[in-house]
Design an enzyme around this catalytic site. Sequence first.
Site, mmCIF file in Angstrom:
data_model
loop_
_atom_site.group_PDB
_atom_site.id
_atom_site.type_symbol
_atom_site.label_atom_id
_atom_site.label_comp_id
_atom_site.label_asym_id
_atom_site.label_seq_id
_atom_site.Cartn_x
_atom_site.Cartn_y
_atom_site.Cartn_z
ATOM 1 N N GLY A 135 0.933 -1.223 0.048
ATOM 2 C CA GLY A 135 -0.139 0.055 -0.064
ATOM 3 C C GLY A 135 0.822 1.311 -0.074
ATOM 4 O O GLY A 135 0.378 2.326 -0.543
ATOM 5 N N GLU B 198 4.146 4.119 5.785
ATOM 6 C CA GLU B 198 3.056 3.224 5.847
ATOM 7 C C GLU B 198 1.743 4.119 5.068
ATOM 8 O O GLU B 198 1.694 5.194 5.086
ATOM 9 C CB GLU B 198 2.349 3.182 7.158
ATOM 10 C CG GLU B 198 2.765 1.769 7.621
ATOM 11 C CD GLU B 198 1.964 0.429 7.260
ATOM 12 O OE1 GLU B 198 1.364 0.668 6.271
ATOM 13 O OE2 GLU B 198 2.116 -0.491 8.161
ATOM 14 N N ASP B 199 0.865 3.418 4.416
ATOM 15 C CA ASP B 199 -0.251 3.778 3.749
ATOM 16 C C ASP B 199 -1.192 4.358 4.712
ATOM 17 O O ASP B 199 -1.755 5.596 4.724
ATOM 18 C CB ASP B 199 -0.771 2.924 2.706
ATOM 19 C CG ASP B 199 -1.073 1.620 3.436
ATOM 20 O OD1 ASP B 199 -0.720 1.279 4.660
ATOM 21 O OD2 ASP B 199 -1.637 0.814 2.655
ATOM 22 N N ASP C 112 -4.444 1.675 11.148
ATOM 23 C CA ASP C 112 -5.741 1.065 11.579
ATOM 24 C C ASP C 112 -5.613 0.714 12.978
ATOM 25 O O ASP C 112 -5.486 1.741 13.922
ATOM 26 C CB ASP C 112 -6.306 0.199 10.587
ATOM 27 C CG ASP C 112 -7.725 -0.264 11.051
ATOM 28 O OD1 ASP C 112 -8.359 0.109 10.159
ATOM 29 O OD2 ASP C 112 -8.034 -0.895 11.841
ATOM 30 N N LYS D 171 -6.428 6.171 11.263
ATOM 31 C CA LYS D 171 -7.950 6.084 11.960
ATOM 32 C C LYS D 171 -7.830 6.029 13.271
ATOM 33 O O LYS D 171 -7.725 4.775 13.957
ATOM 34 C CB LYS D 171 -8.525 4.849 11.374
ATOM 35 C CG LYS D 171 -8.672 4.648 9.714
ATOM 36 C CD LYS D 171 -9.524 3.328 9.528
ATOM 37 C CE LYS D 171 -9.577 3.031 8.087
ATOM 38 N NZ LYS D 171 -9.943 1.623 7.698
ATOM 39 N N PHE E 288 -13.817 2.295 5.323
ATOM 40 C CA PHE E 288 -12.796 1.527 4.409
ATOM 41 C C PHE E 288 -12.572 2.252 3.227
ATOM 42 O O PHE E 288 -13.467 2.607 2.524
ATOM 43 C CB PHE E 288 -13.184 0.058 4.179
ATOM 44 C CG PHE E 288 -12.143 -0.829 3.611
ATOM 45 C CD1 PHE E 288 -11.438 -1.372 4.636
ATOM 46 C CD2 PHE E 288 -11.929 -0.955 2.102
ATOM 47 C CE1 PHE E 288 -10.243 -2.020 3.894
ATOM 48 C CE2 PHE E 288 -11.015 -1.582 1.712
ATOM 49 C CZ PHE E 288 -10.062 -2.324 2.539
ATOM 50 N N VAL E 289 -11.392 2.768 2.906
ATOM 51 C CA VAL E 289 -10.820 3.689 1.915
ATOM 52 C C VAL E 289 -9.853 2.920 0.910
ATOM 53 O O VAL E 289 -9.195 1.672 1.347
ATOM 54 C CB VAL E 289 -10.080 4.745 2.513
ATOM 55 C CG1 VAL E 289 -11.164 5.749 3.277
ATOM 56 C CG2 VAL E 289 -8.917 4.471 3.399
ATOM 57 N N ASP F 52 -5.712 -0.823 -1.462
ATOM 58 C CA ASP F 52 -6.492 -1.731 -2.304
ATOM 59 C C ASP F 52 -7.635 -2.083 -1.578
ATOM 60 O O ASP F 52 -7.943 -2.009 -0.487
ATOM 61 C CB ASP F 52 -5.532 -2.968 -2.543
ATOM 62 C CG ASP F 52 -5.427 -3.778 -1.119
ATOM 63 O OD1 ASP F 52 -4.890 -3.117 -0.087
ATOM 64 O OD2 ASP F 52 -5.786 -4.905 -1.151
ATOM 65 N N ARG G 204 -5.592 0.115 -6.717
ATOM 66 C CA ARG G 204 -4.591 0.916 -5.977
ATOM 67 C C ARG G 204 -4.017 2.084 -6.860
ATOM 68 O O ARG G 204 -3.603 3.169 -6.826
ATOM 69 C CB ARG G 204 -3.424 0.107 -5.992
ATOM 70 C CG ARG G 204 -3.406 -0.886 -5.102
ATOM 71 C CD ARG G 204 -2.283 -1.772 -4.749
ATOM 72 N NE ARG G 204 -2.204 -2.991 -4.237
ATOM 73 C CZ ARG G 204 -2.251 -3.391 -2.797
ATOM 74 N NH1 ARG G 204 -2.214 -2.061 -2.257
ATOM 75 N NH2 ARG G 204 -2.238 -4.241 -2.293
HETATM 76 P P1 IMP Z 1 -3.181 -1.989 11.247
HETATM 77 O O1 IMP Z 1 -1.865 -3.087 11.559
HETATM 78 O O2 IMP Z 1 -4.581 -2.663 11.832
HETATM 79 O O3 IMP Z 1 -2.757 -0.641 11.645
HETATM 80 O O4 IMP Z 1 -3.373 -2.039 9.706
HETATM 81 C C1 IMP Z 1 -2.576 -1.339 8.763
HETATM 82 C C2 IMP Z 1 -2.796 -1.951 7.354
HETATM 83 O O5 IMP Z 1 -4.134 -2.797 7.142
HETATM 84 C C3 IMP Z 1 -2.441 -0.902 6.355
HETATM 85 O O6 IMP Z 1 -0.842 -0.777 6.213
HETATM 86 C C4 IMP Z 1 -3.355 -1.271 5.234
HETATM 87 O O7 IMP Z 1 -2.402 -2.069 4.408
HETATM 88 C C5 IMP Z 1 -4.460 -2.084 5.862
HETATM 89 N N1 IMP Z 1 -5.456 -1.363 5.823
HETATM 90 C C6 IMP Z 1 -6.309 -0.681 7.262
HETATM 91 N N2 IMP Z 1 -7.188 0.069 6.810
HETATM 92 C C7 IMP Z 1 -7.351 -0.003 5.404
HETATM 93 C C8 IMP Z 1 -8.193 0.670 4.643
HETATM 94 O O8 IMP Z 1 -9.235 1.382 4.969
HETATM 95 N N3 IMP Z 1 -7.996 0.509 3.148
HETATM 96 C C9 IMP Z 1 -7.133 -0.300 2.727
HETATM 97 N N4 IMP Z 1 -6.220 -0.772 3.529
HETATM 98 C C10 IMP Z 1 -6.302 -0.671 4.971
HETATM 99 MG MG MG Z 2 -0.227 -1.574 4.535
#
Ligand code: IMP
Ligand code: MG
Length: 182
Positions: A51, A106-107, A110, A138, A159-160, A166, A172
């Site tokens: 991402g 990071e993209d 969450d 978020k 969800f974006v 993606d 993407r």
């Molecule tokens: P975390 O480990 O829960 O913080 O998740 C991070 C990863 O989940 C990101 O690097 C994304 O690859 C994916 N992710 C989380 N939310 C989204 C979203 O809304 N759209 C797309 N990918 C997401």
């Molecule tokens: Mg990611």
Amino acid sequence: MTKKKQMGIVPDNYSVLITEDEIQQRLEELGKKITNDFKGTNPILIGVLNGGFIFLADLIRYIDIDLEIDFIRISSYGNQRESTGHVKVLKPLSADISGRHVIVVEDIVDSGLSVQFLDNMMSAFSPAQLKFATLLHKPSKTITDITLDYVGFEIEDKFVVGYGLDDQQNKRNLRDIFVIHV
Ligand code: IMP
Ligand code: MG
């Protein structure tokens, strides 16, 4: 900037959350901040695949000092829209980050589990400093105690997709960031 034609297929249940122009304006600000913060060092920016690849590519062109890049690929999601909580390294770092000034790119953050995992993993190599940049955060979903040093935009729990992010590996290539309405 002249508006470029939107690329890719945009379904009816998508709506624009952040435009390409808004993203670029914010990246210019982040790039200036990183330039000031890292002046006199030769940082290495580590893009988190898949991402983060477009964000990294655009961000480095707003940073006005010498820098290196590398990539790591981790997986926590599979093809689901909710985190499994299990983080795996799918492609390790190539660079030696010991003693280096590191910015992980990071993209989106969450739960924060991915960042927490990367923080633990990379700290073990004793970098000179370890900072985290994310295009999107978020905050209402984040359950870990992490520090994000450079945040593009804080968004609600939606969800974006687009601009590198993606939906089941597609979308993407969309230039703007979209919310999917379920
Ligand atoms: P975390 O480990 O829960 O913080 O998740 C991070 C990863 O989940 C990101 O690097 C994304 O690859 C994916 N992710 C989380 N939310 C989204 C979203 O809304 N759209 C797309 N990918 C997401
Ligand atoms: Mg990611």
